[in-house]
Design a protein around this motif. Structure first.
Motif, short mmCIF file in Angstrom:
data_model
loop_
_atom_site.label_atom_id
_atom_site.label_comp_id
_atom_site.label_asym_id
_atom_site.label_seq_id
_atom_site.Cartn_x
_atom_site.Cartn_y
_atom_site.Cartn_z
N UNK A 1 -1.81 2.36 -1.65
CA UNK A 1 -2.31 0.95 -1.31
C UNK A 1 -2.93 0.85 -0.08
N UNK A 2 -2.94 1.37 1.05
CA UNK A 2 -3.81 1.10 2.42
C UNK A 2 -5.54 1.60 2.00
N UNK A 3 -5.45 2.49 0.75
CA UNK A 3 -6.92 2.77 0.55
C UNK A 3 -7.46 1.74 -0.59
N UNK A 4 -6.52 1.52 -1.51
CA UNK A 4 -6.95 0.54 -2.57
C UNK A 4 -7.21 -0.66 -2.13
N UNK A 5 -6.60 -1.17 -1.36
CA UNK A 5 -6.84 -2.76 -1.02
C UNK A 5 -7.84 -2.71 -0.20
N UNK A 6 -8.60 -1.64 0.50
CA UNK A 6 -9.98 -1.66 1.31
C UNK A 6 -11.05 -1.38 0.08
N UNK A 7 -10.89 -1.30 -0.97
CA UNK A 7 -12.02 -1.00 -1.83
C UNK A 7 -12.51 -2.31 -2.26
N UNK A 8 -13.79 -2.33 -2.76
CA UNK A 8 -14.32 -3.72 -2.85
C UNK A 8 -13.64 -4.50 -4.09
N UNK A 9 -13.33 -3.78 -4.92
CA UNK A 9 -12.63 -4.62 -6.08
C UNK A 9 -10.97 -3.73 -6.30
N UNK A 10 -10.08 -4.07 -5.66
CA UNK A 10 -8.69 -3.32 -6.18
C UNK A 10 -8.36 -3.49 -7.53
N UNK A 11 -8.71 -4.55 -8.39
CA UNK A 11 -8.48 -4.83 -9.74
C UNK A 11 -9.58 -3.73 -10.49
N UNK A 12 -10.51 -3.45 -9.85
CA UNK A 12 -11.39 -2.56 -10.53
C UNK A 12 -10.93 -1.17 -10.43
N UNK A 13 -10.18 -0.67 -9.18
CA UNK A 13 -9.67 0.60 -8.94
C UNK A 13 -8.60 0.59 -10.21
N UNK A 14 -7.72 -0.30 -10.13
CA UNK A 14 -6.55 -0.42 -11.26
C UNK A 14 -7.11 0.01 -12.64
N UNK A 15 -8.13 -0.68 -13.08
CA UNK A 15 -8.63 -0.45 -14.28
C UNK A 15 -9.34 0.95 -14.57
N UNK A 16 -10.12 1.44 -13.60
CA UNK A 16 -10.72 2.57 -13.43
C UNK A 16 -9.52 3.53 -13.90
N UNK A 17 -8.65 3.51 -13.24
CA UNK A 17 -7.55 4.72 -13.00
C UNK A 17 -6.70 4.49 -14.28
#
Length: 223
Positions: free
Chosen positions: A55-71
């Protein structure tokens, strides 16, 4: 702040993110990937678990939602059989929107069925475009050229307009769809199906809440 307090804050942030995005991302993922609802939901939950762990890394992404969908997409892609067969026409069992009219439900289901007939890449591109992503954003997310994005969007648009008896847009490469104009009948149909699906998922989740009383049927879906 102590380590325990930091962990508590981090957990609360993630819980809020999950509560805010889970149903919406589920609807988007079912539109974009799924004829197998269980497989899509399992992959999405696995992606959320990974997001929680990072989460510390994911929340700093431009789009945490996009990170989840890509994963999630990578997890689905690792299942080669599912990835190869996903485009084949099939019924997707989903909860109906309780607020929708019979006509709205019929139109939404027709749109979802039409999406299942598209090859995976075309389906992803047109759903991502409908969600507001640009050619460049889709290109980066899928690892294809912007020209490839336009080509897949054009092919998907041609098939869907035929299956749904929608007048074709004036722009052969689908730019009207990318502009998110409500006047675009195909964009309107895809957006309406997404909203219908989201409303049904939210209603299903409410039915599963404790204290709803006897007689509710949370497992009932519509085809």
């Amino acid at each position: 702040m102590s380590d325990t307090a930091e962990e508590t804050t981090r957990d609360e942030e993630f819980d809020a993110f999950y509560a805010r995005t889970n149903r919406r991302l589920t609807a988007h993922a079912l539109m974009r990937f799924g004829r197998d609802r269980q497989g899509v939901e399992d992959a999405l939950q696995e992606a959320y678990i990974e997001a929680m762990e990072r989460w510390p890394t994911v929340r700093s992404c431009p789009s945490p939602e996009g990170w989840v969908l890509t994963t999630m997409r990578r997890k689905l892609a690792r299942d080669g059989r599912r990835w190869r067969n996903r485009w084949k026409p099939a019924e997707l069992t989903v909860p109906a929107s309780p607020a929708a009219t019979v006509e709205e439900t019929s139109e939404a289901l027709a749109t979802l069925r039409a999406l299942t007939t598209l090859p995976p890449r075309q389906r992803e591109v047109i759903v991502m475009a409908t969600s507001g992503m640009s050619y460049q954003e889709i290109s980066t997310a899928l690892g294809i050229t912007t020209r490839g994005v336009g080509s897949n969007l054009h092919k998907a648009r041609a098939r869907l307009t035929l299956l749904l008896s929608i007048p074709p847009g004036s722009d052969r490469e689908g730019e009207r769809l990318m502009s998110l104009s409500p006047r675009d009948p195909l964009y309107a149909a895809l957006s309406a199906a997404d909203a219908w699906l989201l409303d049904g998922l939210c209603a299903e989740e409410r039915e599963r809440e404790p204290g709803r009383g006897p007689g509710h049927d949370s497992g009932r879906g519509h085809r």
